[in-house]
Scaffold this active site. Sequence first.
Site, PDB file in Angstrom:
ATOM      1  N   ASP A  10       0.881  -1.170   0.000  1.00  0.00           N
ATOM      2  CA  ASP A  10       0.000   0.000   0.000  1.00  0.00           C
ATOM      3  C   ASP A  10       0.918   1.219   0.000  1.00  0.00           C
ATOM      4  O   ASP A  10       1.497   1.567   1.023  1.00  0.00           O
ATOM      5  CB  ASP A  10      -0.897  -0.016   1.230  1.00  0.00           C
ATOM      6  CG  ASP A  10      -1.777   1.219   1.355  1.00  0.00           C
ATOM      7  OD1 ASP A  10      -1.782   2.064   0.430  1.00  0.00           O
ATOM      8  OD2 ASP A  10      -2.455   1.347   2.383  1.00  0.00           O
ATOM      9  N   ILE A  11       1.048   1.851  -1.172  1.00  0.00           N
ATOM     10  CA  ILE A  11       1.956   2.984  -1.333  1.00  0.00           C
ATOM     11  C   ILE A  11       1.169   4.259  -1.078  1.00  0.00           C
ATOM     12  O   ILE A  11       0.392   4.708  -1.915  1.00  0.00           O
ATOM     13  CB  ILE A  11       2.574   2.994  -2.743  1.00  0.00           C
ATOM     14  CG1 ILE A  11       3.314   1.675  -3.000  1.00  0.00           C
ATOM     15  CG2 ILE A  11       3.503   4.186  -2.913  1.00  0.00           C
ATOM     16  CD1 ILE A  11       3.707   1.457  -4.448  1.00  0.00           C
ATOM     17  N   ASN A  15       0.990   8.420   0.566  1.00  0.00           N
ATOM     18  CA  ASN A  15       1.726   9.669   0.397  1.00  0.00           C
ATOM     19  C   ASN A  15       2.937   9.779   1.315  1.00  0.00           C
ATOM     20  O   ASN A  15       3.983  10.278   0.911  1.00  0.00           O
ATOM     21  CB  ASN A  15       0.803  10.865   0.638  1.00  0.00           C
ATOM     22  CG  ASN A  15      -0.236  10.987  -0.442  1.00  0.00           C
ATOM     23  OD1 ASN A  15       0.080  11.097  -1.611  1.00  0.00           O
ATOM     24  ND2 ASN A  15      -1.503  10.936  -0.053  1.00  0.00           N
ATOM     25  N   SER A  16       2.821   9.330   2.548  1.00  0.00           N
ATOM     26  CA  SER A  16       3.911   9.444   3.507  1.00  0.00           C
ATOM     27  C   SER A  16       4.641   8.135   3.741  1.00  0.00           C
ATOM     28  O   SER A  16       5.856   8.113   3.898  1.00  0.00           O
ATOM     29  CB  SER A  16       3.381   9.947   4.856  1.00  0.00           C
ATOM     30  OG  SER A  16       2.763  11.205   4.708  1.00  0.00           O
ATOM     31  N   HIS A  17       3.878   7.037   3.796  1.00  0.00           N
ATOM     32  CA  HIS A  17       4.463   5.733   4.111  1.00  0.00           C
ATOM     33  C   HIS A  17       3.984   4.672   3.129  1.00  0.00           C
ATOM     34  O   HIS A  17       2.879   4.766   2.597  1.00  0.00           O
ATOM     35  CB  HIS A  17       4.085   5.296   5.531  1.00  0.00           C
ATOM     36  CG  HIS A  17       4.629   6.197   6.578  1.00  0.00           C
ATOM     37  ND1 HIS A  17       3.885   7.197   7.151  1.00  0.00           N
ATOM     38  CD2 HIS A  17       5.846   6.276   7.143  1.00  0.00           C
ATOM     39  CE1 HIS A  17       4.624   7.842   8.019  1.00  0.00           C
ATOM     40  NE2 HIS A  17       5.827   7.309   8.036  1.00  0.00           N
ATOM     41  N   ASP A  36      -6.428   3.134  -2.847  1.00  0.00           N
ATOM     42  CA  ASP A  36      -6.388   2.833  -1.417  1.00  0.00           C
ATOM     43  C   ASP A  36      -7.788   2.831  -0.820  1.00  0.00           C
ATOM     44  O   ASP A  36      -8.120   1.985   0.014  1.00  0.00           O
ATOM     45  CB  ASP A  36      -5.482   3.815  -0.679  1.00  0.00           C
ATOM     46  CG  ASP A  36      -5.886   5.279  -0.866  1.00  0.00           C
ATOM     47  OD1 ASP A  36      -6.457   5.630  -1.921  1.00  0.00           O
ATOM     48  OD2 ASP A  36      -5.622   6.084   0.046  1.00  0.00           O
TER      49      ASP A  36
END
Length: 196
Positions: A7-8, A10-12, A110
């Site tokens: 799960d890509i 924005n932050s992690h 997501d």
Amino acid sequence: MTLLAADIGNSHTTLGVLDGDDVVAHWRVATDERRTADEWAVLLRGLLAEADLLGEVEGIAVCATVPGVLHEWREMLTTHFADLRVVVVEPGVRTGVPVLMDNPREVGADRIVNSLAALHLFGGPAIVVDFGTAITYDVLNPKGQYVGGAIAPGIEISLEALGRRGAQLRKVELMRPRQAIARNTVEALQSGMVFG
């Protein structure tokens, strides 16, 4: 089938290896848009080797909200993991969740995967809340159809904005304060973020 799920965000980027319904390993790494396909491959191989799972993964499933990183992942998957079965959740991929939006292609992968998980685990109707860079609220009707939602600033973004824009406020560590009714500015900010 042993599956690596990514799960890509924005932050992690959250990674997990699933053996059937069991999560046998999981990691959370920074989503760095400067990271190349080769660097992602080295990172993944290192994590899998550390968990003694390097030769065990048979497939990879990816959802991403960062187009530049997804581009590098596609290259990495083609170059370094070409022998594995791969699915990238994106518009046009059938997930079993009908999307009843004006433009279904605008809904982030997501959010669809979160909704699919809620349906699989609990059925519909459901409201799914995801606390990330943004806080997303997604609504599923009793038929399991995605009918809409809302997007709000995430906790860390809100805290950073208060620290930058509040004349007498500063950036504070995001942590639970001693009590909800704070007796100083630092804990008041923390209370607002944690309990608000």
